[in-house]
Design a protein around this motif. Structure first.
Motif, PDB file in Angstrom:
ATOM      1  N   SER A   1     -60.397  72.946 -32.774  1.00  0.00           N
ATOM      2  CA  SER A   1     -62.138  72.836 -33.192  1.00  0.00           C
ATOM      3  C   SER A   1     -62.429  71.349 -32.994  1.00  0.00           C
ATOM      4  CB  SER A   1     -62.412  73.361 -34.372  1.00  0.00           C
ATOM      5  OG  SER A   1     -61.912  74.707 -34.334  1.00  0.00           O
TER       6      SER A   1
ATOM      7  N   HIS B   1     -65.445  75.909 -31.648  1.00  0.00           N
ATOM      8  CA  HIS B   1     -64.132  76.423 -31.683  1.00  0.00           C
ATOM      9  C   HIS B   1     -63.439  76.775 -30.521  1.00  0.00           C
ATOM     10  CE1 HIS B   1     -64.456  76.719 -36.180  1.00  0.00           C
ATOM     11  NE2 HIS B   1     -65.942  77.039 -35.904  1.00  0.00           N
ATOM     12  N   PRO B   2     -62.110  76.541 -30.738  1.00  0.00           N
ATOM     13  CA  PRO B   2     -61.542  76.990 -29.075  1.00  0.00           C
ATOM     14  C   PRO B   2     -61.823  78.350 -28.446  1.00  0.00           C
ATOM     15  CG  PRO B   2     -59.916  76.379 -31.045  1.00  0.00           C
ATOM     16  CD  PRO B   2     -61.260  76.545 -31.488  1.00  0.00           C
ATOM     17  N   ASP B   3     -61.943  79.347 -29.567  1.00  0.00           N
ATOM     18  CA  ASP B   3     -62.416  80.608 -28.848  1.00  0.00           C
ATOM     19  C   ASP B   3     -63.819  80.856 -28.195  1.00  0.00           C
ATOM     20  OD1 ASP B   3     -64.049  80.683 -31.139  1.00  0.00           O
ATOM     21  OD2 ASP B   3     -63.078  82.496 -31.703  1.00  0.00           O
TER      22      ASP B   3
ATOM     23  N   SER C   1     -66.630  80.140 -29.875  1.00  0.00           N
ATOM     24  CA  SER C   1     -67.680  80.489 -30.944  1.00  0.00           C
ATOM     25  C   SER C   1     -68.136  78.917 -31.498  1.00  0.00           C
ATOM     26  CB  SER C   1     -67.108  81.107 -32.268  1.00  0.00           C
ATOM     27  OG  SER C   1     -66.236  80.481 -32.861  1.00  0.00           O
TER      28      SER C   1
END
Length: 64
Positions: A34, A44-46, A48
């Motif tokens: 993050s 965040h890595p995803d 989001s």
């Protein structure tokens, strides 16, 4: 290059620790991937996003 191979715990609300900090640019990379910005926002890595926490202008004027 840092030789520390530690990583964040895989579960739970464990504290995340910084692995790279660039205060002159206003961001810090955390061990979970993050990115935290000085204005309190996060990426965040995803993909989001946590928007920055900002006070309404009326509250800033009252605090000053």
């Amino acid at each position: 290059m840092c030789s520390d191979q530690s990583s964040c715990p895989a579960s739970g609300p464990a504290p995340r620790h910084p692995v790279a900090a660039h205060p002159e640019q206003g961001w810090t990379l955390l061990c979970d991937g993050s990115i935290v910005f000085d204005d309190s926002g996060e990426l965040h890595p995803d993909g989001s996003v946590v928007p920055p926490c900002r006070l309404p202008a009326e509250r800033l004027a009252a605090a000053a």
